[in-house]
Design a protein around this motif. Structure first.
Motif, PDB file in Angstrom:
ATOM      1  N   ASP A  36       5.294   5.799   7.759  1.00 20.34           N
ATOM      2  CA  ASP A  36       5.782   4.798   8.710  1.00 20.34           C
ATOM      3  C   ASP A  36       4.642   4.164   9.479  1.00 20.34           C
ATOM      4  OD1 ASP A  36       8.452   5.286   8.027  1.00 20.34           O
ATOM      5  OD2 ASP A  36       8.546   7.002   9.414  1.00 20.34           O
ATOM      6  N   ASN A  37       3.414   4.381   9.008  1.00 23.88           N
ATOM      7  CA  ASN A  37       2.225   3.825   9.657  1.00 23.88           C
ATOM      8  C   ASN A  37       1.586   2.783   8.736  1.00 23.88           C
ATOM      9  OD1 ASN A  37       2.325   5.713  11.927  1.00 23.88           O
ATOM     10  ND2 ASN A  37       1.655   7.260  10.442  1.00 23.88           N
ATOM     11  N   THR A  38       0.802   1.911   9.330  1.00 22.79           N
ATOM     12  CA  THR A  38       0.039   0.938   8.545  1.00 22.79           C
ATOM     13  C   THR A  38      -1.175   1.646   7.943  1.00 22.79           C
ATOM     14  OG1 THR A  38       0.742  -0.850   9.994  1.00 22.79           O
ATOM     15  CG2 THR A  38      -1.199  -1.248   8.615  1.00 22.79           C
ATOM     16  N   LEU A  39      -1.430   1.360   6.675  1.00 29.84           N
ATOM     17  CA  LEU A  39      -2.538   1.993   5.972  1.00 29.84           C
ATOM     18  C   LEU A  39      -3.552   0.948   5.519  1.00 29.84           C
ATOM     19  CD1 LEU A  39      -0.675   4.532   3.642  1.00 29.84           C
ATOM     20  CD2 LEU A  39      -1.627   4.933   5.918  1.00 29.84           C
ATOM     21  N   VAL A  60      -1.682  -2.073   3.859  1.00 28.99           N
ATOM     22  CA  VAL A  60      -0.313  -1.904   3.357  1.00 28.99           C
ATOM     23  C   VAL A  60       0.593  -1.542   4.529  1.00 28.99           C
ATOM     24  CG1 VAL A  60       1.148  -0.770   1.649  1.00 28.99           C
ATOM     25  CG2 VAL A  60      -1.297  -1.029   1.196  1.00 28.99           C
ATOM     26  N   PRO A  61       1.581  -2.387   4.846  1.00 36.49           N
ATOM     27  CA  PRO A  61       2.502  -2.079   5.953  1.00 36.49           C
ATOM     28  C   PRO A  61       3.340  -0.837   5.633  1.00 36.49           C
ATOM     29  CG  PRO A  61       2.575  -4.411   5.372  1.00 36.49           C
ATOM     30  CD  PRO A  61       1.802  -3.728   4.283  1.00 36.49           C
ATOM     31  N   PRO A  62       3.983  -0.275   6.624  1.00 38.13           N
ATOM     32  CA  PRO A  62       4.805   0.916   6.401  1.00 38.13           C
ATOM     33  C   PRO A  62       5.902   0.676   5.364  1.00 38.13           C
ATOM     34  CG  PRO A  62       4.469   0.561   8.755  1.00 38.13           C
ATOM     35  CD  PRO A  62       3.940  -0.654   8.060  1.00 38.13           C
ATOM     36  N   ARG A  63       6.016   1.615   4.428  1.00 36.19           N
ATOM     37  CA  ARG A  63       7.038   1.601   3.385  1.00 36.19           C
ATOM     38  C   ARG A  63       6.964   0.366   2.490  1.00 36.19           C
ATOM     39  NH1 ARG A  63       8.280   6.889   3.433  1.00 36.19           N
ATOM     40  NH2 ARG A  63       8.574   7.602   5.594  1.00 36.19           N
ATOM     41  N   PHE A  64       5.831  -0.283   2.453  1.00 36.62           N
ATOM     42  CA  PHE A  64       5.641  -1.446   1.589  1.00 36.62           C
ATOM     43  C   PHE A  64       4.696  -1.089   0.435  1.00 36.62           C
ATOM     44  CE2 PHE A  64       7.838  -3.841   4.684  1.00 36.62           C
ATOM     45  CZ  PHE A  64       8.122  -5.092   4.143  1.00 36.62           C
ATOM     46  N   SER A  65       4.633  -2.032  -0.506  1.00 31.39           N
ATOM     47  CA  SER A  65       3.752  -1.859  -1.665  1.00 31.39           C
ATOM     48  C   SER A  65       2.889  -3.096  -1.844  1.00 31.39           C
ATOM     49  CB  SER A  65       4.564  -1.616  -2.949  1.00 31.39           C
ATOM     50  OG  SER A  65       5.340  -0.447  -2.858  1.00 31.39           O
ATOM     51  N   ASP A  86     -15.316   6.555 -17.374  1.00 33.29           N
ATOM     52  CA  ASP A  86     -15.245   5.868 -16.083  1.00 33.29           C
ATOM     53  C   ASP A  86     -14.105   6.444 -15.245  1.00 33.29           C
ATOM     54  OD1 ASP A  86     -17.276   4.289 -17.067  1.00 33.29           O
ATOM     55  OD2 ASP A  86     -15.905   2.743 -17.803  1.00 33.29           O
ATOM     56  N   LYS A  87     -14.287   6.362 -13.924  1.00 33.86           N
ATOM     57  CA  LYS A  87     -13.274   6.874 -12.996  1.00 33.86           C
ATOM     58  C   LYS A  87     -13.131   5.917 -11.817  1.00 33.86           C
ATOM     59  CE  LYS A  87     -13.823  11.808 -14.032  1.00 33.86           C
ATOM     60  NZ  LYS A  87     -14.679  11.593 -15.220  1.00 33.86           N
ATOM     61  N   PHE A  88     -11.959   5.982 -11.185  1.00 35.60           N
ATOM     62  CA  PHE A  88     -11.679   5.192  -9.992  1.00 35.60           C
ATOM     63  C   PHE A  88     -11.241   6.129  -8.869  1.00 35.60           C
ATOM     64  CE2 PHE A  88     -11.724   1.818 -12.997  1.00 35.60           C
ATOM     65  CZ  PHE A  88     -11.995   0.660 -12.282  1.00 35.60           C
ATOM     66  N   LEU A  89     -11.497   5.668  -7.645  1.00 35.62           N
ATOM     67  CA  LEU A  89     -11.115   6.427  -6.452  1.00 35.62           C
ATOM     68  C   LEU A  89     -10.423   5.471  -5.483  1.00 35.62           C
ATOM     69  CD1 LEU A  89     -11.281   9.117  -4.838  1.00 35.62           C
ATOM     70  CD2 LEU A  89     -13.409   8.217  -3.832  1.00 35.62           C
ATOM     71  N   VAL A  90      -9.187   5.819  -5.122  1.00 41.45           N
ATOM     72  CA  VAL A  90      -8.427   5.023  -4.152  1.00 41.45           C
ATOM     73  C   VAL A  90      -8.383   5.818  -2.841  1.00 41.45           C
ATOM     74  CG1 VAL A  90      -6.239   3.900  -3.628  1.00 41.45           C
ATOM     75  CG2 VAL A  90      -7.043   4.021  -6.004  1.00 41.45           C
ATOM     76  N   GLN A  91      -9.003   5.267  -1.816  1.00 48.15           N
ATOM     77  CA  GLN A  91      -9.033   5.900  -0.501  1.00 48.15           C
ATOM     78  C   GLN A  91      -8.048   5.197   0.430  1.00 48.15           C
ATOM     79  OE1 GLN A  91     -13.333   5.383   0.195  1.00 48.15           O
ATOM     80  NE2 GLN A  91     -13.523   7.626   0.165  1.00 48.15           N
ATOM     81  N   SER A  92      -7.428   5.966   1.286  1.00 48.29           N
ATOM     82  CA  SER A  92      -6.480   5.393   2.248  1.00 48.29           C
ATOM     83  C   SER A  92      -6.633   6.095   3.593  1.00 48.29           C
ATOM     84  CB  SER A  92      -5.042   5.531   1.739  1.00 48.29           C
ATOM     85  OG  SER A  92      -4.723   6.889   1.492  1.00 48.29           O
ATOM     86  N   GLY A  96      -4.355   0.818  12.875  1.00 48.60           N
ATOM     87  CA  GLY A  96      -3.438   0.184  13.811  1.00 48.60           C
ATOM     88  C   GLY A  96      -2.612  -0.899  13.139  1.00 48.60           C
ATOM     89  N   ASP A  97      -1.469  -1.220  13.720  1.00 45.19           N
ATOM     90  CA  ASP A  97      -0.544  -2.190  13.127  1.00 45.19           C
ATOM     91  C   ASP A  97      -1.119  -3.596  13.086  1.00 45.19           C
ATOM     92  OD1 ASP A  97       1.245  -0.151  12.777  1.00 45.19           O
ATOM     93  OD2 ASP A  97       2.369  -0.570  14.632  1.00 45.19           O
ATOM     94  N   GLY A  98      -1.979  -3.937  14.016  1.00 48.57           N
ATOM     95  CA  GLY A  98      -2.484  -5.307  14.072  1.00 48.57           C
ATOM     96  C   GLY A  98      -3.729  -5.542  13.237  1.00 48.57           C
ATOM     97  N   LEU A  99      -4.181  -4.561  12.443  1.00 50.92           N
ATOM     98  CA  LEU A  99      -5.430  -4.709  11.696  1.00 50.92           C
ATOM     99  C   LEU A  99      -5.228  -5.645  10.508  1.00 50.92           C
ATOM    100  CD1 LEU A  99      -8.387  -3.572  11.466  1.00 50.92           C
ATOM    101  CD2 LEU A  99      -7.468  -2.012   9.746  1.00 50.92           C
ATOM    102  N   ALA A 100      -6.183  -6.561  10.340  1.00 52.77           N
ATOM    103  CA  ALA A 100      -6.153  -7.481   9.196  1.00 52.77           C
ATOM    104  C   ALA A 100      -7.119  -6.994   8.123  1.00 52.77           C
ATOM    105  CB  ALA A 100      -6.533  -8.885   9.650  1.00 52.77           C
ATOM    106  N   SER A 101      -6.942  -7.491   6.910  1.00 56.78           N
ATOM    107  CA  SER A 101      -7.786  -7.063   5.786  1.00 56.78           C
ATOM    108  C   SER A 101      -9.253  -7.375   6.033  1.00 56.78           C
ATOM    109  CB  SER A 101      -7.307  -7.734   4.496  1.00 56.78           C
ATOM    110  OG  SER A 101      -5.984  -7.347   4.185  1.00 56.78           O
ATOM    111  N   LYS A 102      -9.520  -8.519   6.684  1.00 54.56           N
ATOM    112  CA  LYS A 102     -10.908  -8.903   6.920  1.00 54.56           C
ATOM    113  C   LYS A 102     -11.604  -7.989   7.922  1.00 54.56           C
ATOM    114  CE  LYS A 102      -9.624 -12.215  10.508  1.00 54.56           C
ATOM    115  NZ  LYS A 102      -9.713 -13.631  10.985  1.00 54.56           N
ATOM    116  N   ASP A 103     -10.809  -7.207   8.689  1.00 58.30           N
ATOM    117  CA  ASP A 103     -11.387  -6.322   9.699  1.00 58.30           C
ATOM    118  C   ASP A 103     -11.701  -4.929   9.151  1.00 58.30           C
ATOM    119  OD1 ASP A 103     -11.129  -8.362  11.570  1.00 58.30           O
ATOM    120  OD2 ASP A 103      -9.073  -7.759  12.072  1.00 58.30           O
ATOM    121  N   ILE A 104     -11.412  -4.697   7.862  1.00 59.97           N
ATOM    122  CA  ILE A 104     -11.665  -3.387   7.276  1.00 59.97           C
ATOM    123  C   ILE A 104     -13.163  -3.220   7.046  1.00 59.97           C
ATOM    124  CG2 ILE A 104     -11.268  -1.925   5.252  1.00 59.97           C
ATOM    125  CD1 ILE A 104      -8.566  -3.236   4.929  1.00 59.97           C
TER     126      ILE A 104
END
Length: 272
Positions: A36-39, A60-65, A86-92, A96-104
């Motif tokens: 239920d949190n923003t990731l 990714v907003p809560p409960r969204f894809s 080859d391998k991939f790593l997905v980190q999460s 906060g709810d107001g964070l934008a992608s450009k602020d990551i």
């Protein structure tokens, strides 16, 4: 089945690329927020020059894809046994709810300072590409659909020579109501399919008998010719033998005469 951590579900759990030389291949990744949190997420790979990830990070907003597309660059060489390390790593991480992608920032995914960073590891697999249905196979199937009704017409008394020469018109086919009239729609298609519509005519019993008789007659003639040549050779050989015998007899007579004369001369000399 998706690969999961406490924060994200990642589907599929293994990146599969149908391997084709000199062609870019893409594989989508679906990231689902289980909380239920923003990731915020970030996608890493052991071969960054080989793969293009869009987007490589996001929110990714809560409960969204959201969907991430991983594109493998065009390859020039086929790996042995289509093996890939080859391998991939997905980190999460929770943000906060107001964070934008450009602020990551990359600091958000450092496991220090109390940051709870979840990780999902993905393997890469190369698979054989599905065989596309070629145009040749489609044309072959189309020709079979045409040839079968035409063969039925031949069995009903239609002349194979008319079909192979293309003398049967579209109008006549439609008037008869045969399957040809329903399938063949244009003279251009008939011309294009002309070579494939040629029917091989096999000789009948009478013609086969005539051909067999001709072969037998030819073989008999060759046999008689060989026998005649053999007879001539034997006659010539006999003639040569006779000539040799005559020459041998004449030589013996001359030899006897010479011996006789020699004896007479020797006797004369002795008596003298």
């Amino acid at each position: 089945m998706a690969a999961s951590c406490d924060l994200l579900d990642v589907d599929p759990p293994e990146l599969q690329f149908p391997f084709v030389l000199d062609k870019q291949i893409s594989c989508p990744l679906r990231l689902t927020n289980r909380t239920d949190n923003t990731l915020a997420f970030k996608v890493k790979t052991t071969s960054p020059r080989k793969y293009c990830v869009r987007p490589n990070n996001g929110v990714v907003p809560p409960r969204f894809s959201c969907t991430v597309v991983v594109t493998m660059q065009a390859q020039k060489v086929v790996p042995p046994d289509l093996q890939c390390k080859d391998k991939f790593l997905v980190q999460s991480v929770i943000v906060g709810d107001g964070l934008a992608s450009k602020d990551i920032t990359s600091q958000m995914f450092v496991k220090e300072g109390g940051n709870v960073v979840e990780e999902v590891k993905l393997k890469v697999a190369y698979v054989m590409p599905p065989e596309p249905q070629s145009e040749i196979a489609e044309e072959h199937d189309g020709l079979e659909r045409i040839l079968v009704p035409m063969q039925r017409n031949v069995d009903n008394g239609r002349s194979t020579s008319e079909l192979s020469s293309g003398s049967v018109s579209l109008r006549s086919a439609e008037e008869v109501g045969s399957p040809v009239g329903r399938i063949v729609k244009s003279e251009e298609f008939l011309k294009a399919a002309g070579p494939a519509l040629e029917t091989k005519i096999y000789p009948g019993p009478a013609e086969q008998s005539n051909q067999l008789s001709a072969i037998i007659a030819k073989l008999t003639e060759e046999k008689n010719s060989a026998l005649e040549q053999n007879r001539k050779l034997r006659d010539e050989l006999e003639l040569v033998r006779r000539e040799a015998s005559k020459q041998q007899g004449s030589f013996s007579l001359v030899l006897l005469i010479a011996i006789g004369l020699l004896c007479i001369i020797l006797g004369y000399l002795v008596n003298k």
